[in-house]
Design an enzyme around this catalytic site. Structure first.
Site, PDB file in Angstrom:
ATOM      1  N   ASP A  29       0.863  -1.184   0.000  1.00 54.23           N
ATOM      2  CA  ASP A  29       0.000   0.000   0.000  1.00 54.23           C
ATOM      3  C   ASP A  29       0.896   1.230   0.000  1.00 54.23           C
ATOM      4  O   ASP A  29       1.859   1.311   0.756  1.00 54.23           O
ATOM      5  CB  ASP A  29      -0.904  -0.013   1.243  1.00 54.23           C
ATOM      6  CG  ASP A  29      -2.013   1.013   1.144  1.00 54.23           C
ATOM      7  OD1 ASP A  29      -1.700   2.214   0.959  1.00 54.23           O
ATOM      8  OD2 ASP A  29      -3.191   0.640   1.261  1.00 54.23           O
ATOM      9  N   ILE A  30       0.574   2.172  -0.861  1.00 48.68           N
ATOM     10  CA  ILE A  30       1.431   3.344  -1.049  1.00 48.68           C
ATOM     11  C   ILE A  30       1.274   4.348   0.110  1.00 48.68           C
ATOM     12  O   ILE A  30       2.117   5.219   0.300  1.00 48.68           O
ATOM     13  CB  ILE A  30       1.133   3.991  -2.439  1.00 48.68           C
ATOM     14  CG1 ILE A  30       2.342   4.736  -2.971  1.00 48.68           C
ATOM     15  CG2 ILE A  30      -0.095   4.857  -2.412  1.00 48.68           C
ATOM     16  CD1 ILE A  30       3.463   3.851  -3.413  1.00 48.68           C
ATOM     17  N   GLU A  89     -12.185   3.544  -1.147  1.00 48.72           N
ATOM     18  CA  GLU A  89     -11.486   4.403  -2.108  1.00 48.72           C
ATOM     19  C   GLU A  89     -11.400   3.755  -3.489  1.00 48.72           C
ATOM     20  O   GLU A  89     -11.722   4.387  -4.490  1.00 48.72           O
ATOM     21  CB  GLU A  89     -10.069   4.660  -1.561  1.00 48.72           C
ATOM     22  CG  GLU A  89      -9.307   5.775  -2.211  1.00 48.72           C
ATOM     23  CD  GLU A  89      -7.876   5.807  -1.679  1.00 48.72           C
ATOM     24  OE1 GLU A  89      -6.956   5.826  -2.510  1.00 48.72           O
ATOM     25  OE2 GLU A  89      -7.678   5.808  -0.444  1.00 48.72           O
ATOM     26  N   HIS A  94     -10.058  -5.804  -2.591  1.00 46.44           N
ATOM     27  CA  HIS A  94      -8.700  -5.951  -2.065  1.00 46.44           C
ATOM     28  C   HIS A  94      -8.756  -6.198  -0.569  1.00 46.44           C
ATOM     29  O   HIS A  94      -9.622  -5.687   0.124  1.00 46.44           O
ATOM     30  CB  HIS A  94      -7.825  -4.737  -2.383  1.00 46.44           C
ATOM     31  CG  HIS A  94      -8.416  -3.417  -1.979  1.00 46.44           C
ATOM     32  ND1 HIS A  94      -9.405  -2.798  -2.711  1.00 46.44           N
ATOM     33  CD2 HIS A  94      -8.178  -2.609  -0.916  1.00 46.44           C
ATOM     34  CE1 HIS A  94      -9.737  -1.661  -2.130  1.00 46.44           C
ATOM     35  NE2 HIS A  94      -9.008  -1.516  -1.025  1.00 46.44           N
ATOM     36  N   HIS A  96      -6.555  -5.757   2.891  1.00 50.83           N
ATOM     37  CA  HIS A  96      -5.408  -5.104   3.529  1.00 50.83           C
ATOM     38  C   HIS A  96      -4.780  -6.079   4.523  1.00 50.83           C
ATOM     39  O   HIS A  96      -5.496  -6.656   5.360  1.00 50.83           O
ATOM     40  CB  HIS A  96      -5.849  -3.877   4.336  1.00 50.83           C
ATOM     41  CG  HIS A  96      -6.373  -2.728   3.536  1.00 50.83           C
ATOM     42  ND1 HIS A  96      -5.623  -1.610   3.258  1.00 50.83           N
ATOM     43  CD2 HIS A  96      -7.586  -2.506   2.981  1.00 50.83           C
ATOM     44  CE1 HIS A  96      -6.347  -0.747   2.569  1.00 50.83           C
ATOM     45  NE2 HIS A  96      -7.549  -1.262   2.385  1.00 50.83           N
TER      46      HIS A  96
END
Ligand code: AMP
Length: 133
Positions: A29-30, A89, A94, A96
């Site tokens: 994750d960025i 978002e 996905h 996490h």
């Protein structure tokens, strides 16, 4: 139109890859809550919501995420790897995976870690080296 995560899995948008298979892709994750915060996605569907996946994809995604979580645990000092599904978002399913020292580390309202490209690359390569297919 392809989602940003499909473009990442296809290599059209760069990412810090942690692991991949024919059907699934894992990358950092960025805007991480912790060093090693990873996202795991299915390649073959852009279904927005994890609980809309067919049973086979859901089972495959969670099994792949478990392997990634084991690699994170080996590579990043942490008590546990926390699991979260938000999807507030990016409309592409996905999971996490967040290395945790305490329960407060899984609060998405926390300030995100600022890491350099070199730090992201080093973390991704450590997790990748610990990944067992
Ligand atoms: P959510 O959809 O609420 O689960 O949040 C999407 C997550 O994807 C956030 O934690 C973002 O930091 C992360 N994210 C968005 N774009 C990228 C990207 N290009 N590379 C890596 N992570 C991303």
């Amino acid at each position: 139109m392809a989602t940003i995560f499909t473009k990442i899995a296809n290599g059209e948008i760069p990412s810090y890859k942690v692991a991949e298979s024919k059907d699934f892709y894992a990358f950092l994750d960025i805007n991480p809550l912790a060093e090693g915060h990873t996202l795991v996605i299915p390649r073959n569907t852009e279904a927005d919501y994890i609980f809309d996946l067919d049973d086979e994809t859901y089972a495959g995604l969670t099994a792949f995420a478990a392997k990634v979580a084991k690699a994170i645990r080996k590579a990043i000092p942490c008590k546990r790897v926390g699991v979260a599904v938000l999807g507030m978002e990016v409309p592409h399913t996905h999971i996490h995976l967040v290395p945790l020292q305490s329960e407060g580390d899984l609060n998405f309202a926390n300030e995100k870690k600022q890491l350099t490209p070199e730090q992201f690359a080093a973390i991704a390569s450590k997790i990748s080296a610990a990944f067992e297919n």
